[in-house]
Design a protein around this motif. Structure first.
Motif, PDB file in Angstrom:
ATOM      1  N   ALA A  68       9.995   1.663  -2.026  1.00  0.00           N
ATOM      2  CA  ALA A  68       9.449   1.759  -0.667  1.00  0.00           C
ATOM      3  C   ALA A  68       8.701   0.481  -0.284  1.00  0.00           C
ATOM      4  CB  ALA A  68       8.520   2.971  -0.555  1.00  0.00           C
ATOM      5  N   LYS A  69       7.942  -0.073  -1.223  1.00  0.00           N
ATOM      6  CA  LYS A  69       7.170  -1.292  -0.941  1.00  0.00           C
ATOM      7  C   LYS A  69       8.005  -2.558  -1.086  1.00  0.00           C
ATOM      8  CE  LYS A  69       3.102  -2.211  -2.627  1.00  0.00           C
ATOM      9  NZ  LYS A  69       1.971  -2.486  -1.754  1.00  0.00           N
ATOM     10  N   ARG A  70       9.193  -2.437  -1.680  1.00  0.00           N
ATOM     11  CA  ARG A  70      10.004  -3.598  -2.093  1.00  0.00           C
ATOM     12  C   ARG A  70       9.159  -4.507  -2.976  1.00  0.00           C
ATOM     13  NH1 ARG A  70      11.475  -2.811   3.432  1.00  0.00           N
ATOM     14  NH2 ARG A  70      13.650  -2.188   3.610  1.00  0.00           N
ATOM     15  N   PRO A 154      -0.507   1.858  -5.438  1.00  0.00           N
ATOM     16  CA  PRO A 154      -0.790   0.511  -4.948  1.00  0.00           C
ATOM     17  C   PRO A 154      -1.251   0.627  -3.502  1.00  0.00           C
ATOM     18  CG  PRO A 154       1.540   0.943  -4.743  1.00  0.00           C
ATOM     19  CD  PRO A 154       0.916   2.203  -5.309  1.00  0.00           C
ATOM     20  N   SER A 155      -1.659  -0.471  -2.904  1.00  0.00           N
ATOM     21  CA  SER A 155      -1.971  -0.436  -1.481  1.00  0.00           C
ATOM     22  C   SER A 155      -0.702  -0.058  -0.719  1.00  0.00           C
ATOM     23  CB  SER A 155      -2.503  -1.794  -1.030  1.00  0.00           C
ATOM     24  OG  SER A 155      -1.667  -2.837  -1.496  1.00  0.00           O
ATOM     25  N   ALA A 156      -0.869   0.690   0.381  1.00  0.00           N
ATOM     26  CA  ALA A 156       0.274   1.279   1.091  1.00  0.00           C
ATOM     27  C   ALA A 156       0.828   0.326   2.153  1.00  0.00           C
ATOM     28  CB  ALA A 156      -0.134   2.617   1.712  1.00  0.00           C
ATOM     29  N   ASN A 157       1.218  -0.871   1.724  1.00  0.00           N
ATOM     30  CA  ASN A 157       1.799  -1.871   2.615  1.00  0.00           C
ATOM     31  C   ASN A 157       3.090  -2.390   1.995  1.00  0.00           C
ATOM     32  OD1 ASN A 157      -0.044  -2.810   0.562  1.00  0.00           O
ATOM     33  ND2 ASN A 157       0.339  -4.873   1.281  1.00  0.00           N
ATOM     34  N   PRO A 158       4.020  -2.933   2.813  1.00  0.00           N
ATOM     35  CA  PRO A 158       5.165  -3.614   2.210  1.00  0.00           C
ATOM     36  C   PRO A 158       4.648  -4.758   1.335  1.00  0.00           C
ATOM     37  CG  PRO A 158       5.495  -3.317   4.574  1.00  0.00           C
ATOM     38  CD  PRO A 158       4.069  -2.945   4.286  1.00  0.00           C
ATOM     39  N   LEU A 162      -0.265  -7.580   4.709  1.00  0.00           N
ATOM     40  CA  LEU A 162      -1.671  -7.202   4.838  1.00  0.00           C
ATOM     41  C   LEU A 162      -1.892  -5.788   4.329  1.00  0.00           C
ATOM     42  CD1 LEU A 162      -2.474  -8.427   8.457  1.00  0.00           C
ATOM     43  CD2 LEU A 162      -3.188  -9.461   6.288  1.00  0.00           C
ATOM     44  N   SER A 163      -3.001  -5.573   3.653  1.00  0.00           N
ATOM     45  CA  SER A 163      -3.305  -4.222   3.191  1.00  0.00           C
ATOM     46  C   SER A 163      -3.724  -3.335   4.365  1.00  0.00           C
ATOM     47  CB  SER A 163      -4.429  -4.268   2.160  1.00  0.00           C
ATOM     48  OG  SER A 163      -3.969  -4.886   0.987  1.00  0.00           O
ATOM     49  N   PRO A 164      -3.393  -2.033   4.304  1.00  0.00           N
ATOM     50  CA  PRO A 164      -3.673  -1.117   5.408  1.00  0.00           C
ATOM     51  C   PRO A 164      -5.059  -0.472   5.282  1.00  0.00           C
ATOM     52  CG  PRO A 164      -2.337  -0.022   3.750  1.00  0.00           C
ATOM     53  CD  PRO A 164      -2.644  -1.403   3.209  1.00  0.00           C
ATOM     54  N   LEU A 191     -11.709  -3.709   1.678  1.00  0.00           N
ATOM     55  CA  LEU A 191     -11.122  -4.647   0.716  1.00  0.00           C
ATOM     56  C   LEU A 191     -10.749  -3.863  -0.534  1.00  0.00           C
ATOM     57  CD1 LEU A 191     -13.441  -7.788   0.468  1.00  0.00           C
ATOM     58  CD2 LEU A 191     -11.222  -7.642   1.587  1.00  0.00           C
ATOM     59  N   GLU A 192      -9.685  -4.294  -1.229  1.00  0.00           N
ATOM     60  CA  GLU A 192      -9.276  -3.609  -2.446  1.00  0.00           C
ATOM     61  C   GLU A 192     -10.386  -3.634  -3.501  1.00  0.00           C
ATOM     62  OE1 GLU A 192      -7.695  -5.940  -0.944  1.00  0.00           O
ATOM     63  OE2 GLU A 192      -5.585  -5.406  -0.654  1.00  0.00           O
ATOM     64  N   SER A 193     -10.188  -2.785  -4.516  1.00  0.00           N
ATOM     65  CA  SER A 193     -11.155  -2.685  -5.606  1.00  0.00           C
ATOM     66  C   SER A 193     -11.240  -3.995  -6.386  1.00  0.00           C
ATOM     67  CB  SER A 193     -10.743  -1.558  -6.550  1.00  0.00           C
ATOM     68  OG  SER A 193      -9.457  -1.807  -7.099  1.00  0.00           O
ATOM     69  N   ALA A 241       0.734 -15.827  -3.722  1.00  0.00           N
ATOM     70  CA  ALA A 241       1.140 -15.476  -2.366  1.00  0.00           C
ATOM     71  C   ALA A 241       0.991 -13.976  -2.160  1.00  0.00           C
ATOM     72  CB  ALA A 241       2.591 -15.883  -2.151  1.00  0.00           C
ATOM     73  N   HIS A 242       0.177 -13.570  -1.195  1.00  0.00           N
ATOM     74  CA  HIS A 242      -0.124 -12.152  -1.042  1.00  0.00           C
ATOM     75  C   HIS A 242      -0.895 -11.936   0.256  1.00  0.00           C
ATOM     76  CE1 HIS A 242       0.277  -9.067  -4.316  1.00  0.00           C
ATOM     77  NE2 HIS A 242      -0.102  -8.332  -3.304  1.00  0.00           N
ATOM     78  N   TYR A 243      -1.001 -10.700   0.693  1.00  0.00           N
ATOM     79  CA  TYR A 243      -1.908 -10.318   1.781  1.00  0.00           C
ATOM     80  C   TYR A 243      -1.634 -11.059   3.092  1.00  0.00           C
ATOM     81  CZ  TYR A 243      -4.766  -9.018  -2.294  1.00  0.00           C
ATOM     82  OH  TYR A 243      -5.230  -8.521  -3.469  1.00  0.00           O
TER      83      TYR A 243
HETATM   84 MG    MG Z   1      -1.779  -4.551  -2.821  1.00  0.00          MG
END
Ligand code: MG
Ligand code: TXA
Length: 338
Positions: A68-70, A154-158, A162-164, A191-193, A241-243
């Motif tokens: 789902a997140k690829r 995981p965070s619920a984003n592709p 960006l994290s949701p 922000l994430e943990s 590379a992220h977020y």
């Molecule tokens: Mg994440």
């Protein structure tokens, strides 16, 4: 193994809309837990960001998260449990873990522990360690209790995006690829943990996050190692590379002659010349980094939706939660440069 619910996404199947569950309704938590227990995917609120939950000890259910997140399979998942007493079944808590857990759990701290054999390889990416967290959000807590076993989330984003921090962010990014979204309002930390590896002799910070590293060092009475960023992740997932928003993002100020008609600005506090930008997102008018952290992802989501040519992010002070915000900005810039 129970059959997943009818609307479970499979990689080849048609796109479907996720069921929207309002966490204020009595039956919503039970419905969400039922979908997870049957092997499905449910996005749910935590105090940091929304997570995409699946049965954490079921490799097939976890595989659906990656689809789902690829998300690449070398990026391991965090197991979420309702209570610290459930941690021992999946990982070994040593003395440092017990101190950190006693102080910061339930809350936005993830501990990387030596794993137990019951944890599937897909969760750990084959590592001998497992990441675990006890979230503080009441809806997350009730959901985890209702599921009864660890939930990988995981965070619920592709992947890479960006994290949701709201159910709407989740619906926009993954709404046609997951079974349900449990809406519990905006995630208040934003922000994430913070992730600490406690498997070695010295505790090591793997991800700056919602708990400032200074607070962790103060509790432990020692300076901890930092192994934050890498394009060759020794700890998978610490990717450079992220977020990233889909709009190009630059860290710094525009040149004096730059055309700013289609440029956005993300800034801690608004400066006197900032009206030059088409849109300005101010994170905290009093310059409070905690408040900035809670607003950071939502502000970037808003800027990203404006159809701008470019977003300038003005560097923030790198103390307290400013470290975690700057870490995410640098990764976002490196993603948009590709
Ligand atoms: Mg994440
Ligand atoms: O706040 C949070 O932590 C949110 C909410 C939903 O709990 N979750 C989250 O998950 O941010 P995710 O998958 O987006 O980020 C988890 C990070 C990844 O960078 C992953 O590489 C790292 O945790 N991780 C997981 N297991 C690990 C392990 N065994 N060793 C090192 N890093 C690990």
């Amino acid at each position: 193994m129970v059959t997943p619910p009818d609307n479970t996404v499979d990689a080849t199947g048609p796109a479907r809309r996720a069921e929207l569950l309002d966490a204020r309704r009595d039956d919503a938590i039970e419905r969400a837990a039922q979908i997870i227990r049957a092997g499905g995917l449910v996005a749910f609120p935590t105090e940091t960001v929304y997570g995409l939950g699946a049965l954490g000890l079921d490799p097939l259910a976890c595989a659906r998260i990656f689809e789902a997140k690829r998300r690449p399979h070398f990026d391991p998942l965090i197991l979420h449990v309702a209570d610290v007493s459930q941690v021992d079944a999946v990982g070994h808590m040593g003395p440092t873990a017990l101190i950190l857990a006693g102080h910061f759990w339930p809350g936005p701290l993830t501990l990387v522990l030596p794993r137990r054999a019951v944890v599937p390889d897909i969760v750990t990416s084959g590592l001998e360690t497992v990441a675990v967290r006890v979230p503080a959000h009441p809806v997350a807590h009730r959901l985890l209790e209702a599921v009864g076993t660890p939930v990988a989330a995981p965070s619920a984003n592709p992947f890479g995006r960006l994290s949701p921090t709201t159910a709407e962010h989740v619906a926009a990014g993954l709404g046609d690829r997951i079974d349900a979204i449990l809406d519990g309002g905006p995630a208040d930390r934003g922000l994430e943990s913070t992730i600490i590896d406690v498997t070695g002799d010295t505790p090591t910070l793997l991800r700056a996050g919602a708990i400032a590293v200074e607070d962790i060092e103060a509790l432990l009475g020692r300076v901890i190692d930092r192994r934050l960023s890498s394009s060759r992740p020794a700890a998978p997932g610490q990717l450079d590379a992220h977020y990233a928003p889909s709009t190009p993002l630059l860290l710094g100020e525009p040149g004096a002659t730059a055309d700013l008609d289609a440029a956005g600005l993300l800034t801690l506090t608004r400066g006197k010349d900032d009206d030059r930008f088409a849109v300005v997102e101010e994170l905290s008018d009093s310059g409070d980094l905690r408040q900035a952290a809670t607003r950071f992802f939502a502000a970037l989501h808003r800027l990203d939706e404006r159809g701008l040519d470019v977003i300038y992010a003005r560097p923030l002070p790198e103390t307290g939660l400013g470290v975690a915000i700057m870490d995410r900005l640098r990764r976002a810039v490196s993603m948009t440069r590709r």
